[in-house]
Design a protein around this motif. Sequence first.
Motif, short mmCIF file in Angstrom:
data_model
loop_
_atom_site.label_atom_id
_atom_site.label_comp_id
_atom_site.label_asym_id
_atom_site.label_seq_id
_atom_site.Cartn_x
_atom_site.Cartn_y
_atom_site.Cartn_z
N LYS A 77 0.85 -1.38 0.02
CA LYS A 77 0.05 0.00 0.00
C LYS A 77 0.67 1.24 -0.07
CE LYS A 77 -3.84 -2.16 2.37
NZ LYS A 77 -4.74 -2.27 3.43
N ALA A 78 2.02 1.20 -0.95
CA ALA A 78 2.77 2.42 -1.02
C ALA A 78 2.62 3.16 -1.98
CB ALA A 78 4.15 1.72 -0.75
N SER A 83 5.47 5.16 -4.77
CA SER A 83 5.56 6.96 -4.63
C SER A 83 5.39 7.31 -3.37
CB SER A 83 4.40 7.41 -5.35
OG SER A 83 3.20 6.94 -4.86
N THR A 84 4.96 6.75 -2.38
CA THR A 84 4.75 7.36 -1.26
C THR A 84 6.06 7.37 -0.31
OG1 THR A 84 3.88 5.21 0.03
CG2 THR A 84 2.38 7.05 -1.16
N LEU A 85 6.84 6.42 -0.64
CA LEU A 85 8.02 6.27 0.10
C LEU A 85 9.52 7.06 -0.91
CD1 LEU A 85 8.13 2.42 0.33
CD2 LEU A 85 7.46 4.10 1.97
N VAL A 86 8.95 7.91 -1.82
CA VAL A 86 10.27 8.86 -2.07
C VAL A 86 9.79 10.10 -2.39
CG1 VAL A 86 11.13 6.77 -3.47
CG2 VAL A 86 9.19 8.30 -4.46
N VAL A 91 10.98 12.26 2.93
CA VAL A 91 11.96 12.79 3.83
C VAL A 91 11.68 13.59 4.89
CG1 VAL A 91 14.17 14.48 3.79
CG2 VAL A 91 13.57 12.96 1.74
N TYR A 92 10.52 14.39 4.74
CA TYR A 92 9.65 15.11 5.96
C TYR A 92 9.51 14.07 6.85
CZ TYR A 92 9.59 19.96 3.94
OH TYR A 92 10.15 21.05 3.41
N LYS A 93 8.62 13.04 6.45
CA LYS A 93 8.34 11.97 7.49
C LYS A 93 9.54 11.39 8.22
CE LYS A 93 4.07 11.18 4.78
NZ LYS A 93 3.30 10.76 3.77
N PRO A 141 5.19 8.05 10.86
CA PRO A 141 4.56 9.36 10.13
C PRO A 141 4.01 8.76 8.92
CG PRO A 141 6.67 9.73 11.14
CD PRO A 141 6.56 8.35 11.43
N PHE A 142 4.41 7.96 8.35
CA PHE A 142 3.65 7.32 7.05
C PHE A 142 2.40 6.60 6.98
CE2 PHE A 142 8.50 7.08 6.04
CZ PHE A 142 8.53 7.40 4.86
#
Length: 459
Positions: A77-78, A83-86, A91-93, A141-142
């Motif tokens: 579920k990324a 895309s949610t891991l880059v 980086v903020y998370k 945070p993700f």
Amino acid sequence: MCTPCCVSQLACCCGAAACSCCCNCCPKIKQSTGTRLMYALYFLLVTFICAAMMSPTVEEELRKKIPFFSELCVKMKAGENCSTLVGFSAVYKMCFGMACFFLFFCVLTIRVRNSTGWRSAIHNGFWLLKFALLVGCCAAPFFLRDEDNFLKVWRYIGATGGVLFLFIQLLMLVEFAHRWNTNWSSGVEYNRLWYAALAFVTLVLFTIAVGALAFMGMYYTHPEACLYNKIFLGINGSLCLVVSMLAISPFIQKLQPKSGLLQPAVISVYVMYLTFSAFSSKPKEVVEIDGGNTTVCVFPFNTGSESDKKIVTVVGGFFLVGCIIYSCLTSTTRRSSAALRVYRNSEPEAERARCFFCCGDDTEDYDEEKTGSGQDVIYDEKETTIYNYSYFHFVFFLGSLYVMMAVTNWFHYDGHRIEKLLDGSWSVFWLKMASCWVCLFLYLMTLIAPLMCPKRFEA
């Protein structure tokens, strides 16, 4: 040989024992030094992960090397291609989690005076459990739902913390310059060769500063463009000359006999570096020459092929990480913490001159643990702590925010990539230029403060 080492490493990871290497040939290590190196390793690991998250090159390599990459991202579920891991949001998370980790330990270790209590045991040991805690803080945070508001608020908090980290870094540089001069000057009383060492290093540093000034005047100015470069290069060069003359003026020498040219030499080199870095960070300027558009005021090496740009980016990235770790580790000793309170007369009356003065004095005797199968550990904090635990974690907390802003190019994060870390940005330009002036102002204040408040600086 292997079994005792495994036992000691297990006690380090899951208990309060100090960490050490398994190799007997390694030199002795102090408990305080080993602890700080472990936290720096955690910090460095998250920093490299953040840099990878901002690199499309890494994403492409993972897509090529990992089988069923897209399907795996969907199951996690990324998002499509993870895309949610880059990107800047990832980086903020990650940096939010690292900042929370260090802030937690900052609060936990407030007013810790020695290494015998349970809070000190947690600070100096249980590294495997703390690593698991760090992973959890970075992963949590993700799963936030209201991502947009989180990013907006955290962006400004990160900018504030990043600027504060830069301020502490500049203050420590000024303290380092004064401490270097004081330590080497103390050796003149018993060996005149320290005079030669002071003169030689001062000459080398001023040569570097003048050479940098001439280099930037040659390659970063143009008759028809680069007005800001001309103005600020003249201003910063003149200010370095002013503080150098002021440092050896009679009224400064009267109150500060050890004030010399070594301190302004160190400051001048750093200011020239910041000026060069600011010019490199400024958006490129183009002028029309012989009927064609030509980019001017750029580093000749950076105008070559794409491989040249990659080399410049890699070197700049490693230098950035090195500066962050150096600032975190050197700004947390009691001597450096005292510099934040501007008590210049708090240095020891009798100081032994050493070439590597900033590595700590080894003249004191501490209890030593003979492991028999690995590196010997010196327990140097049984009576009192060598550094302020809480302030140590606070500096790493600010360093986490600075990494977040630097990797994402501060407020110019849209479409930013780690490969373009050195590309032009006006916000980075003004931040670095302001850092030049703050550094010069801080050093100037250490010179004139005894004139304004003479009683406070009396021996």
